[in-house]
Design a protein around this motif. Structure first.
Motif, mmCIF file in Angstrom:
data_model
loop_
_atom_site.group_PDB
_atom_site.id
_atom_site.type_symbol
_atom_site.label_atom_id
_atom_site.label_comp_id
_atom_site.label_asym_id
_atom_site.label_seq_id
_atom_site.Cartn_x
_atom_site.Cartn_y
_atom_site.Cartn_z
ATOM 1 N N ALA A 31 0.848 -1.208 0.000
ATOM 2 C CA ALA A 31 0.000 0.000 0.000
ATOM 3 C C ALA A 31 0.883 1.258 0.000
ATOM 4 O O ALA A 31 0.614 2.217 -0.728
ATOM 5 C CB ALA A 31 -0.922 -0.011 1.213
ATOM 6 N N ALA A 32 1.949 1.238 0.811
ATOM 7 C CA ALA A 32 2.837 2.410 0.882
ATOM 8 C C ALA A 32 3.534 2.641 -0.452
ATOM 9 O O ALA A 32 3.660 3.782 -0.910
ATOM 10 C CB ALA A 32 3.863 2.219 2.003
ATOM 11 N N ARG A 33 3.974 1.562 -1.090
ATOM 12 C CA ARG A 33 4.623 1.713 -2.401
ATOM 13 C C ARG A 33 3.633 2.269 -3.426
ATOM 14 O O ARG A 33 3.992 3.085 -4.253
ATOM 15 C CB ARG A 33 5.210 0.370 -2.877
ATOM 16 C CG ARG A 33 6.502 -0.010 -2.154
ATOM 17 C CD ARG A 33 7.205 -1.183 -2.830
ATOM 18 N NE ARG A 33 6.361 -2.381 -2.848
ATOM 19 C CZ ARG A 33 6.226 -3.233 -1.829
ATOM 20 N NH1 ARG A 33 6.905 -3.043 -0.711
ATOM 21 N NH2 ARG A 33 5.456 -4.289 -1.928
ATOM 22 N N TRP A 34 2.373 1.843 -3.327
ATOM 23 C CA TRP A 34 1.356 2.368 -4.249
ATOM 24 C C TRP A 34 1.214 3.887 -4.066
ATOM 25 O O TRP A 34 1.206 4.638 -5.040
ATOM 26 C CB TRP A 34 -0.002 1.675 -4.023
ATOM 27 C CG TRP A 34 -0.962 1.979 -5.127
ATOM 28 C CD1 TRP A 34 -1.168 1.240 -6.255
ATOM 29 C CD2 TRP A 34 -1.789 3.144 -5.251
ATOM 30 N NE1 TRP A 34 -2.078 1.869 -7.064
ATOM 31 C CE2 TRP A 34 -2.476 3.041 -6.478
ATOM 32 C CE3 TRP A 34 -2.009 4.264 -4.449
ATOM 33 C CZ2 TRP A 34 -3.378 4.005 -6.924
ATOM 34 C CZ3 TRP A 34 -2.897 5.237 -4.891
ATOM 35 C CH2 TRP A 34 -3.580 5.108 -6.114
ATOM 36 N N GLY A 61 10.149 0.720 5.552
ATOM 37 C CA GLY A 61 10.898 0.005 4.514
ATOM 38 C C GLY A 61 10.453 0.407 3.110
ATOM 39 O O GLY A 61 11.237 0.360 2.164
ATOM 40 N N ALA A 62 9.190 0.809 2.993
ATOM 41 C CA ALA A 62 8.667 1.243 1.684
ATOM 42 C C ALA A 62 8.883 2.742 1.467
ATOM 43 O O ALA A 62 8.400 3.301 0.493
ATOM 44 C CB ALA A 62 7.182 0.905 1.583
ATOM 45 N N MET A 378 -7.210 -3.344 -2.123
ATOM 46 C CA MET A 378 -7.336 -2.239 -3.096
ATOM 47 C C MET A 378 -6.168 -2.248 -4.063
ATOM 48 O O MET A 378 -6.167 -1.500 -5.029
ATOM 49 C CB MET A 378 -7.314 -0.881 -2.377
ATOM 50 C CG MET A 378 -8.509 -0.526 -1.543
ATOM 51 S SD MET A 378 -10.027 -0.238 -2.474
ATOM 52 C CE MET A 378 -9.802 1.460 -3.061
ATOM 53 N N TYR A 379 -5.140 -3.009 -3.775
ATOM 54 C CA TYR A 379 -3.864 -2.844 -4.489
ATOM 55 C C TYR A 379 -3.419 -4.105 -5.206
ATOM 56 O O TYR A 379 -2.239 -4.282 -5.460
ATOM 57 C CB TYR A 379 -2.765 -2.409 -3.518
ATOM 58 C CG TYR A 379 -3.166 -1.267 -2.635
ATOM 59 C CD1 TYR A 379 -3.134 0.033 -3.108
ATOM 60 C CD2 TYR A 379 -3.585 -1.494 -1.332
ATOM 61 C CE1 TYR A 379 -3.512 1.099 -2.298
ATOM 62 C CE2 TYR A 379 -3.963 -0.435 -0.510
ATOM 63 C CZ TYR A 379 -3.921 0.844 -1.003
ATOM 64 O OH TYR A 379 -4.300 1.885 -0.203
#
Ligand SMILES: *Cc1c(COP(=O)(O)O)cnc(C)c1O
Length: 395
Positions: A31-34, A61-62, A378-379
Motif C-alpha cells: 500500500a505504501a509503495r502504491w 521500509g517502503a 485495493m492494491y
C-alpha cells in the motif's frame, strides 16, 4: 515473531486459545509503495490507525518518513523512528504537549482557531521556524465516519485566520479531512474547491497543502471507487489552485495503508442458530463492526471445510457480558460452522487493535505474521482486488 503461510497453517500448528492478531506487513508495504508511486507529495502515515512496530517497519521500509501524530504519547513513540518528520495535526492541543513536541523536534502543527495559534506561539516562545496548517472545514460526502463536525474553520473567520497564520509561519499550509472510509472521490473535489475559494478570498500564498486521510479500503459491504480515481480528482483540484507550482502536497492516510495488513483470528465458543459466540468483539478489535456497521470479510478456517459448502448469514457476539458486544454483520460463512472452529476476520488493520480495551478481562492477544494475501485488497496486481473473500481454508 512466528511466521505462517496462512491462517490455516497457524491454527494447525498452535490451536490458539486467545484471539490472534495476524499481521501481513507485506500488505502495508504494498500500500505504501502504491502511494509513493501515485501521490506526488509527502505521505504522512496517520499513526493512530495502528502502531504495531511490524507495520511501521514495513511502511518505513517502503519509504514512509512522515507521520501524522495526535498526542504526546504518539509523538514520544514516533520520535524514535530515524529521520522521521512528525506532524502534530490535532487542532486542539494541550499547552504542555505543544511545548514538549517542539523540544522533541516537531515543527509542524495544525490549528483551527486564533486561540490555538496564540497557544502554539506562546508555548514555542514565538518560534520562527514553524510549519503551520489551518484546518479547513469541508463537507463529508460518502464517508462512513464524518470528521467535519468537530474541527475545521470556514467562511469569514477562516479568511482572517489564514492571514494571521501566514504572518506567523515559516511555512504555511492548509489541511482538511474528508471523513474516514470515503468511498467516492467527489468529497476531495468539493474540498479542493473550498480550499481554492478560501485562498483567493484571503489573498495568501500557501507553501503546503495537506489533503488529509479518508482514502478507502474494501470491506464485505463497501466497494469503493478505485484508488486511481481519488488521485485523479486530487490532481485536477490541485491544478486549479493559484500558484500551484509553489505548493508542496502532503496526505495523511491511515486506514488505506494498514487496513489490509492485519486479520483477527477468533475461536467459535458456541453456535446458537445463526449466532456465533466468539472470543473477541466490540470491546476488542471489532468496535467498528459493532458500532459503525463495518462488515469485515470473514472466512472459516476448519478441518471440515468443503469447497462448495452452502453459506449462511451469521451474527457475531463477543466474549464480554454486555449485550452491545454484538456484530450484526451479516457475515457469510459456511453453514457447517460449529463450536471449535476458527474464523479469520480480515481487514482489521486500521482502528482494530488501536481501539481494543480490557473490559471483562479480555483484550489480550497472541500475535503472528501471515505470508499469504489479504482477503480483500485495493492494491492487487490487476488493480481491482483479485482476492476472493469467501474462499474458506481447510486446516
Ligand atoms: C484519523 C486522521 C487521519 C487518518 O484518517 P484515515 O481515514 O484513516 O485515512 C488523517 N489525518 C487526521 C488529522 C486524522 O485525524
Amino acid at each position: 515473531m512466528q511466521r505462517y503461510r496462512s491462517a490455516a497453517a497457524l491454527i494447525k500448528a498452535r490451536r490458539p486459545e486467545k484471539p490472534v492478531l495476524a499481521l501481513r506487513p507485506h500488505a502495508a508495504g504494498r500500500a505504501a509503495r502504491w502511494f509513493r508511486q501515485n501521490f506526488d507529495g509527502d505521505i504522512a502515515y496517520a499513526y493512530k490507525a495502528n502502531s504495531s512496530v511490524f507495520l511501521i517497519g514495513a511502511l518505513y521500509g517502503a519509504g514512509i518518513r512522515h507521520f501524522d501524530v495526535a498526542s504526546l504519547p504518539e509523538i514520544e513513540d514516533a520520535a524514535t523512528i530515524p529521520d522521521a518528520e512528525l506532524h502534530f495535526m490535532h487542532p486542539v492541543k494541550a499547552r504542555g504537549a505543544i511545548r514538549r513536541a517542539y523540544e522533541l523536534g516537531v515543527r509542524s502543527f495544525s490549528l483551527d482557531g486564533e486561540d490555538e495559534l496564540e497557544k502554539i506561539l506562546q508555548e514555542t516562545d514565538g518560534a520562527r521556524d514553524l510549519k503551520l496548517f489551518v484546518r479547513v472545514a469541508v463537507p463529508a460526502i460518502n464517508s462512513l465516519i464524518p470528521l467535519e463536525h468537530k474541527f475545521g474553520i470556514a467562511g469569514e473567520p477562516a479568511t482572517k485566520l489564514l492571514i494571521e497564520t501566514r504572518q506567523a509561519a515559516a511555512k504555511f499550509g492548509l489541511t482538511f479531512h474528508v471523513g474516514s472510509q470515503t468511498t467516492t472521490p467527489d468529497a476531495f473535489v468539493m474540498a479542493l474547491k473550498a480550499v481554492r475559494d478560501l485562498i483567493v478570498q484571503a489573498g495568501v500564498v500557501i507553501d503546503v497543502l495537506d489533503v488529509g486521510g479518508g482514502f478507502p479500503s474494501r470491506y464485505a459491504n463497501s466497494e469503493p471507487a478505485p484508488m486511481e480515481d481519488f488521485m485523479a480528482a486530487i490532481n485536477t483540484g490541485v491544478e486549479a489552485l493559484p500558484a500551484r507550482e509553489n505548493i508542496r502536497l502532503m496526505c495523511e492516510p491511515g486506514r488505506s495503508l494498514v487496513s489490509e495488513a492485519e486479520s483477527l483470528i477468533v475461536h467459535v465458543d458456541a453456535r446458537r442458530g445463526q449466532n456465533l459466540f466468539i472470543n473477541d468483539g466490540a470491546y476488542g478489535t471489532l468496535f467498528d463492526a459493532a458500532h459503525l456497521g463495518f462488515v469485515f470479510p470473514a472466512r472459516l478456517v476448519s478441518p471440515h471445510v468443503e469447497a462448495d459448502a452452502p453459506l449462511g448469514a451469521f451474527e457475531l457476539w463477543g466474549p464480554t457480558c454486555d449485550s452491545i458486544d454484538h456484530m450484526p454483520g451479516p457475515f457469510l460463512l459456511p453453514d457447517c460452522i460449529s463450536e471449535g472452529d476458527y474464523i479469520e476476520i480480515g481487514g482489521v488493520g486500521a482502528y482494530g487493535r488501536a481501539l481494543a480495551g480490557h473490559f471483562n478481562g479480555y483484550g489480550t492477544y497472541e500475535e503472528a505474521i501471515l505470508m499469504d494475501e489479504p482477503q480483500l485488497s485495493m492494491y492487487a496486481a490487476d488493480g481491482s482486488g483479485s482476492h476472493d473473500a469467501v474462499r474458506h481454508l481447510r486446516t
